[in-house]
Design a protein around this motif. Structure first.
Motif, short mmCIF file in Angstrom:
data_model
loop_
_atom_site.label_atom_id
_atom_site.label_comp_id
_atom_site.label_asym_id
_atom_site.label_seq_id
_atom_site.Cartn_x
_atom_site.Cartn_y
_atom_site.Cartn_z
N ARG A 61 0.84 -1.19 0.00
CA ARG A 61 0.00 0.00 0.00
C ARG A 61 0.87 1.25 0.00
NH1 ARG A 61 -0.18 2.23 4.99
NH2 ARG A 61 -2.23 3.17 4.65
N PRO A 62 0.39 2.35 -0.57
CA PRO A 62 1.15 3.60 -0.50
C PRO A 62 1.16 4.11 0.94
CG PRO A 62 -1.02 3.99 -1.44
CD PRO A 62 -0.88 2.51 -1.30
N SER A 162 10.88 -3.48 10.89
CA SER A 162 9.62 -4.19 11.15
C SER A 162 8.43 -3.26 10.97
CB SER A 162 9.62 -4.77 12.57
OG SER A 162 10.51 -5.86 12.68
N LEU A 163 8.51 -2.06 11.51
CA LEU A 163 7.41 -1.11 11.38
C LEU A 163 7.18 -0.73 9.92
CD1 LEU A 163 8.21 1.27 14.39
CD2 LEU A 163 6.39 -0.44 14.26
N GLY A 164 8.27 -0.58 9.17
CA GLY A 164 8.13 -0.25 7.75
C GLY A 164 7.44 -1.35 6.96
N ILE A 165 7.80 -2.59 7.25
CA ILE A 165 7.17 -3.73 6.56
C ILE A 165 5.68 -3.77 6.88
CG2 ILE A 165 7.08 -6.26 6.45
CD1 ILE A 165 10.13 -6.20 7.09
N ILE A 166 5.34 -3.60 8.15
CA ILE A 166 3.93 -3.60 8.56
C ILE A 166 3.17 -2.47 7.87
CG2 ILE A 166 2.39 -3.20 10.52
CD1 ILE A 166 4.50 -4.62 12.27
N ASP A 167 3.77 -1.29 7.81
CA ASP A 167 3.10 -0.14 7.19
C ASP A 167 2.85 -0.39 5.71
OD1 ASP A 167 1.90 2.32 7.34
OD2 ASP A 167 3.75 3.48 7.20
N ASP A 172 -1.95 0.60 9.76
CA ASP A 172 -2.31 0.45 11.18
C ASP A 172 -3.44 -0.55 11.39
OD1 ASP A 172 -4.52 1.77 10.27
OD2 ASP A 172 -4.34 3.48 11.62
N GLY A 173 -3.81 -1.24 10.33
CA GLY A 173 -4.86 -2.26 10.44
C GLY A 173 -6.26 -1.73 10.18
N SER A 174 -6.40 -0.41 10.08
CA SER A 174 -7.73 0.16 9.84
C SER A 174 -7.72 1.13 8.67
CB SER A 174 -8.23 0.88 11.11
OG SER A 174 -7.35 1.95 11.45
N GLY A 175 -6.73 0.98 7.80
CA GLY A 175 -6.65 1.81 6.61
C GLY A 175 -5.73 3.00 6.73
N GLY A 176 -5.22 3.26 7.93
CA GLY A 176 -4.33 4.40 8.13
C GLY A 176 -2.87 3.99 8.13
N ASP A 177 -2.01 4.99 8.23
CA ASP A 177 -0.58 4.74 8.25
C ASP A 177 -0.09 4.49 9.68
OD1 ASP A 177 0.23 5.29 5.41
OD2 ASP A 177 -0.73 7.20 5.87
N VAL A 178 0.94 3.68 9.80
CA VAL A 178 1.58 3.45 11.09
C VAL A 178 2.07 4.77 11.67
CG1 VAL A 178 3.62 2.44 12.20
CG2 VAL A 178 2.21 1.04 10.67
N THR A 179 2.56 5.64 10.81
CA THR A 179 3.12 6.92 11.25
C THR A 179 2.08 7.98 11.57
OG1 THR A 179 3.24 7.77 8.99
CG2 THR A 179 5.16 6.55 9.81
N GLY A 180 0.85 7.77 11.09
CA GLY A 180 -0.16 8.82 11.22
C GLY A 180 0.21 10.05 10.42
N GLY A 181 1.07 9.87 9.41
CA GLY A 181 1.51 10.99 8.58
C GLY A 181 2.64 11.80 9.19
N LYS A 182 3.13 11.39 10.35
CA LYS A 182 4.19 12.12 11.03
C LYS A 182 5.57 11.65 10.59
CE LYS A 182 1.55 12.85 15.32
NZ LYS A 182 0.32 12.20 14.87
N SER A 183 6.59 12.41 10.99
CA SER A 183 7.98 12.00 10.81
C SER A 183 8.44 11.39 12.13
CB SER A 183 8.87 13.19 10.44
OG SER A 183 10.21 12.77 10.29
N ILE A 184 8.53 10.07 12.15
CA ILE A 184 8.88 9.33 13.36
C ILE A 184 10.25 8.69 13.19
CG2 ILE A 184 8.25 7.35 14.81
CD1 ILE A 184 5.34 7.89 14.11
#
Length: 263
Positions: A61-62, A162-167, A172-184
């Protein structure tokens, strides 16, 4: 009959050996390494023109936002560190002086260290992939993940991988990004079961993350005090110990509800 020396002459004669000793010490190599904040890399982006994370065998996913793996740069095992370098490092906020043996195994050459770091990176990548796919409940035999981070070696990018692969696979499992659009940004080793381990140079890595625009930093729990020592007040430090706990903390932070363990 003995001649008495004048006080200035006597002081000069006494000081001469001390001055000579300090001169020698100033040029003699010392068993230390001087480290400073290194480059950061967004694992959701590219390094050297190639994707840091390349996945085949499953749709991706993008993503938005950034997951920045952070590094430190230290003088090599073959480099000469002198008294002036050590003094500069001790008094500079963006540098750290460490025993060379704590940074590099005794007797290792630069080539041997590079080989060792590459081996550690490979093991870290395999563990990061297994941990991520296990978290998602996806069979590893069907999905191939290729990870590369340029010339960076060592295991400290494991959690971010690991977080990048999941993203890229699920978000996040509900259609959103792991980062929430932030720079983490963040650091931490990871094993195949998703346990996050400590790494070195956290205070310097926080500085690198801040320099490159990260607003959130993921810190192995045992190293929270090191991170707090150099983090700006505006940066949120999240204490992490497992991959599952990290994902929960990031989701809760984005929702604005639930527990987010901080340093």
């Amino acid at each position: 009959m003995l001649n008495r020396l004048s006080r200035p002459t006597a002081l000069a004669l006494c000081a001469a050996p001390v001055i000579a000793l300090l001169a020698v010490a100033g040029f003699a190599p010392l068993p230390f390494s001087v480290a400073q904040p290194g480059p950061t890399t967004n694992v959701l982006g590219k390094s050297d023109g190639k994707p840091v994370i390349d996945i085949s065998g499953a749709p991706t996913r993008p993503t938005e936002g950034k997951l920045r793996a952070v590094t430190i740069v230290a003088t090599g095992p073959d480099a000469s560190v002198h008294l002036g370098d050590v003094l500069d490092g001790w008094f500079a906020e963006n540098r750290a002086v460490m025993p060379r043996d704590a940074v590099y195994p005794t007797g290792d050459s630069t080539k041997e260290v590079e080989q060792h770091n590459k081996q550690e990176m490979k093991g870290s990548q395999d563990a990061a992939t297994e941990a991520a796919l296990s978290y998602l409940g996806k069979p590893s035999k069907d999905i191939e993940v290729d990870l590369q981070l340029g010339d960076v070696g060592g295991p400290s990018a494991g959690l971010l991988f690991s977080l990048g692969i999941i993203d890229m696979l699920d978000g996040d499992g509900s259609g959103g990004d792991v980062t929430g659009g932030k720079s983490i940004a963040g650091t931490g080793t990871i094993d195949a079961k998703g346990k996050v381990g400590p790494v070195g140079g956290v205070s310097l890595k926080v500085q690198a993350a801040d320099r490159d625009g990260a607003t959130v930093f993921l810190v192995p729990k045992a190293e929270c005090s090191d991170a707090k020592a150099s983090a700006p007040k505006a940066m949120k430090l999240i204490s992490v110990s497992t991959l599952k706990g990290t994902m929960t903390a990031l989701t809760n932070m984005e929702k604005g509800s639930g527990a987010v363990p901080t340093c």
